[in-house]
Design a protein around this motif. Structure first.
Motif, PDB file in Angstrom:
ATOM      1  N   MET A 295       1.518  -4.360  -0.053  1.00  0.00           N
ATOM      2  CA  MET A 295       2.284  -4.883  -0.508  1.00  0.00           C
ATOM      3  C   MET A 295       3.988  -5.821  -0.491  1.00  0.00           C
ATOM      4  N   ALA A 296       4.343  -6.457  -1.271  1.00  0.00           N
ATOM      5  CA  ALA A 296       4.975  -7.402  -0.622  1.00  0.00           C
ATOM      6  C   ALA A 296       6.158  -7.113  -2.315  1.00  0.00           C
ATOM      7  N   SER A 297       7.570  -7.072  -1.765  1.00  0.00           N
ATOM      8  CA  SER A 297       7.693  -7.407  -2.533  1.00  0.00           C
ATOM      9  C   SER A 297       8.644  -9.013  -2.270  1.00  0.00           C
ATOM     10  N   TYR A 298       8.743  -9.549  -3.743  1.00  0.00           N
ATOM     11  CA  TYR A 298       9.038 -10.922  -3.711  1.00  0.00           C
ATOM     12  C   TYR A 298      10.636 -11.025  -4.715  1.00  0.00           C
TER      13      TYR A 298
ATOM     14  N   GLU B 119      -4.889  -6.028   0.805  1.00  0.00           N
ATOM     15  CA  GLU B 119      -5.995  -4.912   0.335  1.00  0.00           C
ATOM     16  C   GLU B 119      -6.723  -4.466   1.848  1.00  0.00           C
ATOM     17  N   ARG B 120      -7.051  -3.556   1.722  1.00  0.00           N
ATOM     18  CA  ARG B 120      -7.486  -2.131   2.443  1.00  0.00           C
ATOM     19  C   ARG B 120      -7.657  -0.996   1.593  1.00  0.00           C
ATOM     20  N   ILE B 121      -8.690  -0.151   2.604  1.00  0.00           N
ATOM     21  CA  ILE B 121      -9.733   1.078   1.897  1.00  0.00           C
ATOM     22  C   ILE B 121      -8.971   2.572   2.737  1.00  0.00           C
ATOM     23  N   PRO B 122      -8.560   3.212   2.087  1.00  0.00           N
ATOM     24  CA  PRO B 122      -8.607   3.635   1.174  1.00  0.00           C
ATOM     25  C   PRO B 122      -7.188   2.502   0.292  1.00  0.00           C
ATOM     26  N   GLU B 123      -7.133   2.033  -1.393  1.00  0.00           N
ATOM     27  CA  GLU B 123      -6.477   1.404  -1.342  1.00  0.00           C
ATOM     28  C   GLU B 123      -4.646   2.173  -1.303  1.00  0.00           C
TER      29      GLU B 123
ATOM     30  N   ALA C 164       1.531   3.311  -0.469  1.00  0.00           N
ATOM     31  CA  ALA C 164       1.359   4.597  -1.505  1.00  0.00           C
ATOM     32  C   ALA C 164       2.922   5.668  -0.757  1.00  0.00           C
ATOM     33  N   GLN C 165       3.706   4.712   0.284  1.00  0.00           N
ATOM     34  CA  GLN C 165       4.948   4.811   0.355  1.00  0.00           C
ATOM     35  C   GLN C 165       5.591   4.725  -1.001  1.00  0.00           C
TER      36      GLN C 165
END
Length: 109
Positions: free
Chosen positions: A76-79, A67-71, A101-102
Motif C-alpha cells: 500500500m502507499a499513502s498519498y 497486489e499480492r496473495i494473500p491480500e 497487514a502492517q
C-alpha cells in the motif's frame, strides 16, 4: 424544443458552486479520490484523513500499489493530496509505503 432545454439548465446551475466557494468535506473526499485515480491509473482504497487549510483541503489517500496473495501482503502507499477550495487537485506526493497487514505503533516502527 426550447422548453425542453430550460429545465436542464436550471437543474445544472443549481449544482454549480459559486466561484471561490469551499466544497464540503464529503465533496473534497470524492474529488481527491476521483482525481488521484485518474492520475495514477488505479482506484484508491480510502481517504485516511482530510483537513481544511487556508488554501483549500489536504487529504491522505491510501492506494494499493502492488497486489499480492494473500491480500494482507499487498503493498500500500499513502498519498498526500492538496486540493484548492473548489476541490481541484493542485499537488500530490507519495508518502510511506507499507504492507496491508502492517499496524502503526506508537514508537513509529
Amino acid at each position: 424544443m426550447t422548453g425542453d432545454r430550460e429545465p436542464r439548465k436550471a437543474r445544472s446551475s443549481s449544482r454549480q458552486k459559486s466561484a471561490g466557494a469551499r466544497v464540503s468535506a464529503a465533496d473534497a473526499m470524492r474529488s481527491a479520490i476521483e482525481q488521484l485515480s485518474e492520475l495514477l491509473g488505479r482506484a484508491p482504497e480510502s481517504v485516511s484523513s482530510l483537513r481544511p487549510t487556508d488554501q483549500g483541503w489536504e487529504a491522505d489517500v491510501e492506494v494499493v500499489e502492488l497486489e499480492r496473495i494473500p491480500e494482507t501482503t499487498s503493498v500500500m502507499a499513502s498519498y498526500q493530496v492538496v486540493l484548492d477550495p473548489e476541490g481541484k487537485l493542485l499537488a500530490y506526493e507519495r508518502g510511506r509505503r507499507y504492507t496491508r497487514a502492517q499496524v502503526d505503533r506508537k514508537d513509529g516502527r
